[in-house]
Design an enzyme around this catalytic site. Structure first.
Site, PDB file in Angstrom:
ATOM      1  CB  ALA A 159      -0.930  -0.011   1.216  1.00  0.00           C
ATOM      2  CD  GLU A 178       9.149  -0.861   6.133  1.00  0.00           C
ATOM      3  OE1 GLU A 178       8.071  -0.691   5.559  1.00  0.00           O
ATOM      4  OE2 GLU A 178       9.264  -1.543   7.176  1.00  0.00           O
ATOM      5  CG  ASN A 186       2.365  -9.266   6.560  1.00  0.00           C
ATOM      6  OD1 ASN A 186       3.364  -9.859   6.954  1.00  0.00           O
ATOM      7  ND2 ASN A 186       1.327  -9.029   7.337  1.00  0.00           N
ATOM      8  N   GLY A 193      -2.056 -14.074  -6.094  1.00  0.00           N
ATOM      9  CA  GLY A 193      -2.218 -13.106  -7.173  1.00  0.00           C
ATOM     10  C   GLY A 193      -3.064 -11.945  -6.707  1.00  0.00           C
ATOM     11  CG  HIS A 386      -3.550 -19.133   4.788  1.00  0.00           C
ATOM     12  ND1 HIS A 386      -3.276 -20.402   4.328  1.00  0.00           N
ATOM     13  CD2 HIS A 386      -3.717 -18.362   3.689  1.00  0.00           C
ATOM     14  CE1 HIS A 386      -3.274 -20.383   3.000  1.00  0.00           C
ATOM     15  NE2 HIS A 386      -3.544 -19.149   2.588  1.00  0.00           N
ATOM     16  CB  SER A 398       1.035 -20.241  -2.501  1.00  0.00           C
ATOM     17  OG  SER A 398       0.133 -19.570  -3.340  1.00  0.00           O
ATOM     18  CD  GLU A 399      -6.659 -19.277  -1.059  1.00  0.00           C
ATOM     19  OE1 GLU A 399      -6.608 -19.254   0.189  1.00  0.00           O
ATOM     20  OE2 GLU A 399      -7.342 -18.512  -1.725  1.00  0.00           O
ATOM     21  NE  ARG A 402      -5.342 -24.721  -0.140  1.00  0.00           N
ATOM     22  CZ  ARG A 402      -6.014 -23.780   0.509  1.00  0.00           C
ATOM     23  NH1 ARG A 402      -7.311 -23.910   0.700  1.00  0.00           N
ATOM     24  NH2 ARG A 402      -5.403 -22.718   0.959  1.00  0.00           N
ATOM     25  NE  ARG A 423      -6.637 -17.188   2.004  1.00  0.00           N
ATOM     26  CZ  ARG A 423      -5.851 -16.171   1.686  1.00  0.00           C
ATOM     27  NH1 ARG A 423      -5.761 -15.122   2.479  1.00  0.00           N
ATOM     28  NH2 ARG A 423      -5.148 -16.194   0.585  1.00  0.00           N
ATOM     29  CG  HIS A 529      -2.679 -15.177   6.036  1.00  0.00           C
ATOM     30  ND1 HIS A 529      -1.323 -15.061   5.757  1.00  0.00           N
ATOM     31  CD2 HIS A 529      -3.315 -14.917   4.872  1.00  0.00           C
ATOM     32  CE1 HIS A 529      -1.170 -14.750   4.484  1.00  0.00           C
ATOM     33  NE2 HIS A 529      -2.358 -14.648   3.931  1.00  0.00           N
ATOM     34  CG  HIS A 530      -5.425 -10.128   6.092  1.00  0.00           C
ATOM     35  ND1 HIS A 530      -4.576  -9.637   5.115  1.00  0.00           N
ATOM     36  CD2 HIS A 530      -6.359  -9.163   6.285  1.00  0.00           C
ATOM     37  CE1 HIS A 530      -4.974  -8.436   4.735  1.00  0.00           C
ATOM     38  NE2 HIS A 530      -6.061  -8.121   5.436  1.00  0.00           N
ATOM     39  NE  ARG A 569      -6.239 -10.913   2.976  1.00  0.00           N
ATOM     40  CZ  ARG A 569      -5.515 -11.747   2.233  1.00  0.00           C
ATOM     41  NH1 ARG A 569      -5.868 -12.029   0.986  1.00  0.00           N
ATOM     42  NH2 ARG A 569      -4.447 -12.337   2.734  1.00  0.00           N
ATOM     43  N   GLY A 572      -6.251 -13.244  -2.747  1.00  0.00           N
ATOM     44  CA  GLY A 572      -6.115 -12.348  -3.893  1.00  0.00           C
ATOM     45  C   GLY A 572      -6.667 -10.965  -3.628  1.00  0.00           C
ATOM     46  CB  ALA A 574      -4.115  -9.036   0.744  1.00  0.00           C
ATOM     47  CB  VAL A 575      -2.564  -8.282  -4.247  1.00  0.00           C
ATOM     48  CG1 VAL A 575      -1.830  -7.512  -5.331  1.00  0.00           C
ATOM     49  CG2 VAL A 575      -1.590  -9.219  -3.538  1.00  0.00           C
TER      50      VAL A 575
END
Ligand code: ADP
Length: 600
Positions: A159, A178, A186, A193, A386, A398-399, A402, A423, A529-530, A569, A572, A574-575
């Site tokens: 972000a 930073e 993260n 993706g 997650h 990674s998801e 799957r 999730r 995770h989030h 969430r 995909g 978050a991005v």
């Protein structure tokens, strides 16, 4: 003067000794120590890093480490490589093997320290004099500096970098602080993706059933309908433009797949199968720096400066400098609090002792700082587990494994749920299995297409075999569980061929079966995770008070905010969240700052 002269003489003497030692060592045709009583020796040592062995060459005497050079390594660029660049000099500077690991690169840092220790030991040097705490910089060494810019941004994750690039594109001068030694937060760890709807890439692939409406509905359903619909709508409606913008800065995402919890295809990925997070962070940083954005690493924002009720900059602490950064607008992009157990257990005590996938900087500072100037928060108790986390290190599998066809089985060798459900649902199902864990199963076809898988193999997370029986045994299954597993795999391959999962109703991630040997398994369980909750914002990313008033000059984007993801969430998002809202925050902060300038 005398002290300086003595120091210079000592340095010259050390150089002479070093040169003689190197000459001696070269004459012997060996890189290793003299072992012959010479005071200064050069030796090599190695230790296991994140991506294989890290080898160092150390030149030292009994009472001084003179140089440390990493000669072989394959650590992750932008993460472990930072420790490779920075830690050797710190060991020499502090003459300590207890020097702090470079934050965010702990495994590589520890490997370098262990390799130096091994080198010293192999040269017959006692490590005790170096097993001391490094000297901390004294208070008197700190300096104070005041900087000015149009827009100051807290956090250089997805972000923050997006907001910085957008604000700079729109003409603002930008400083990003930073707190970690590396950018990315993260976001750097995101392996899947970016969800986006009605994009140029969907059109090119003929995907017509996964538009903005479906995206909004799936996000609201995934979030149990407690998401802020206005924010979700803004995210979905601006997602295609965000993908175009990324393409414009050299970060196209042309591969499109389905994400967990939906049959629709809007998960956009890099062409070459590389992890989306490191791919985007690198391009965003390059874009921001190309536009003149100043990024101050190792600089922790502590406070938002308020003037006449408006945000007017921040106070931040660098390694040896206290900064006052004056700005016309402030963007909080400091990420979530998934590494701050005190904060998380305040909202959900059951999380005490859980493993987290979060980087060490995810401590919720942005939320704390903004609340201190009157901001409100939403959904703070909504913390996502997650389902596929390797428990020993907190590494997330990674998801995409799957969505490309991987499945989950329990210790009895059986599937136990729709592995592509949301999730929270998959995590809950996993916790009900014997021992509260499962295995994720994939094959060579997936490894060939997904670079993250190679990393799991290199890091020793996987067991593998050329047959299903062999894999079951490598997973530690015994007795009936072995036959169950073989049966599970054959049934799954038949389901993929038929395009129907009669057992659990999975209806996506079934484009390929699991028949290409070798076969792989990783033992996993849920991990934090989030953090879906955070600062309350409106669709313009203005930070709001409990009364719903915007705090002038204060914007926020990304995981530091709440409302977009509701109670869960979807992969995909978050991005998509950080690109869409990062752009809005950057543009609005720049507009405010430049409008002020024009008026002045
Ligand atoms: P997002 O996806 O929302 O950008 P990230 O976790 O990727 O979230 O990025 C947030 C970044 O903010 C991280 O790099 C983190 O280290 C940084 N950060 C957190 N707190 C502070 C702080 N107090 N000062 C400066 N940077 C911070």
């Amino acid at each position: 003067m005398d002290v300086n002269r003595t120091t210079k003489q000592t340095a010259r003497l050390l150089c002479l000794v070093l040169t003689l030692a190197l000459l001696f060592s070269a004459c012997q045709g060996a890189p290793a120590s003299s072992g012959s009583g010479a005071e200064t020796v050069t030796a090599t040592g190695s230790a296991k890093g994140m991506e294989g062995d890290v080898v160092v060459e150390v030149t030292a005497s009994a009472d001084a480490i003179l140089s440390v050079t990493v000669t072989e390594q394959n650590e992750t660029p932008g993460i472990g490589s930072v420790a490779v660049e920075q830690l050797p000099a710190k060991i020499v500077e502090t003459q300590s093997l207890q020097v702090d690991a470079i934050a965010g690169c702990t495994v590589t840092s520890e490997a370098i320290k262990a390799a130096v220790r091994a080198a010293l030991e192999s040269a017959g040097i006692d490590c005790a004099p170096f097993d001391v705490a490094p000297q901390a910089a004294g208070e008197g060494d700190r300096t104070a500096e005041t900087l000015s810019c149009d827009v100051v941004i807290v956090g250089a994750g997805g972000a923050g970098l997006t907001a910085a690039a957008q604000a700079a594109e729109n003409g603002a001068s930008v400083i990003v602080v930073e707190k970690m030694p590396i950018v990315g937060g993260n976001s750097l760890k995101a392996t899947g993706g970016m969800n986006a709807a009605d994009t140029q890439y969907q059109a090119a692939l003929g995907i017509t059933d996964s538009g903005v409406e479906e995206f909004i509905a799936d996000t609201m359903n995934g979030g149990h309908q407690i998401n802020d619909l206005a924010l979700v709508t803004t995210m979905a409606e601006n997602s295609a433009a965000a993908v175009d913008w990324l393409t414009g800065i050299g970060a196209p995402l042309p591969k499109v797949a389905a994400t967990g919890g939906t049959v629709h295809k809007y998960l956009h990925e890099p062409e070459d199968g590389s992890a989306v997070g490191s791919y985007l962070v690198e391009k965003l940083q390059a874009r921001a720096e190309e536009l003149g954005v100043q990024i101050l690493l190792n600089t922790c924002a502590a406070e938002i400066r308020m003037q006449d009720g408006a945000a007017a900059g921040i106070l931040a602490e660098g390694e040896s400098t206290d900064y006052t950064i004056e700005a016309k607008a402030v963007v909080i992009a400091a990420g979530g609090f998934g590494a701050n157990f005190e904060m998380m257990t305040q909202y959900d005590p059951s999380l005490a002792g859980a493993v987290t996938t979060n980087h060490a900087g995810a401590t919720g500072d942005g939320i704390t700082m903004a609340v201190a100037v009157g901001a409100d928060t939403v959904d703070m108790e909504q913390i996502q587990l997650h389902p596929t986390v390797y428990q020993a290190t907190g590494l997330l599998v990674s998801e995409s494994v799957r969505s490309m066809g991987g499945i989950l089985v329990n210790s009895e060798g059986k599937r136990f749920c729709n592995d592509m459900s949301t999730r929270d649902a998959v995590s809950a199902a996993e916790l009900e299995q014997p021992g509260s864990y499962a295995f994720i199963i994939f094959d060579q076809r997936i490894v060939d297409d997904l670079s993250s898988c190679q990393k799991y193999i290199n890091n020793g997370l996987t067991v593998q075999a050329d047959t299903y029986e062999g894999l079951a045994e490598a997973m530690g299954l015994t007795g009936e569980a072995v036959a169950n597993f073989v049966d599970t795999m054959n049934t799954w391959n038949a389901s993929v061929a038929a395009g129907e999962d009669k057992e659990f109703g999975r209806n996506n991630g079934m484009d390929g079966d699991l028949s290409t040997a070798p076969f792989y398994a990783i033992r996993i369980a849920p991990g934090i995770h989030h953090t879906m909750g955070g600062l309350r914002i409106n669709t313009e990313t203005q930070v709001l008070t409990a009364e719903g008033e915007a705090i002038p000059g204060l914007y926020a984007a990304g995981e530091t905010t709440g409302g977009v993801h509701g109670g869960n969430r979807i992969g995909g998002n978050a991005v998509c969240d950080f690109v869409v809202f990062g752009r809005i925050a950057g543009a609005n902060a720049a507009a405010l700052a430049l409008e002020g300038q024009a008026a002045a």
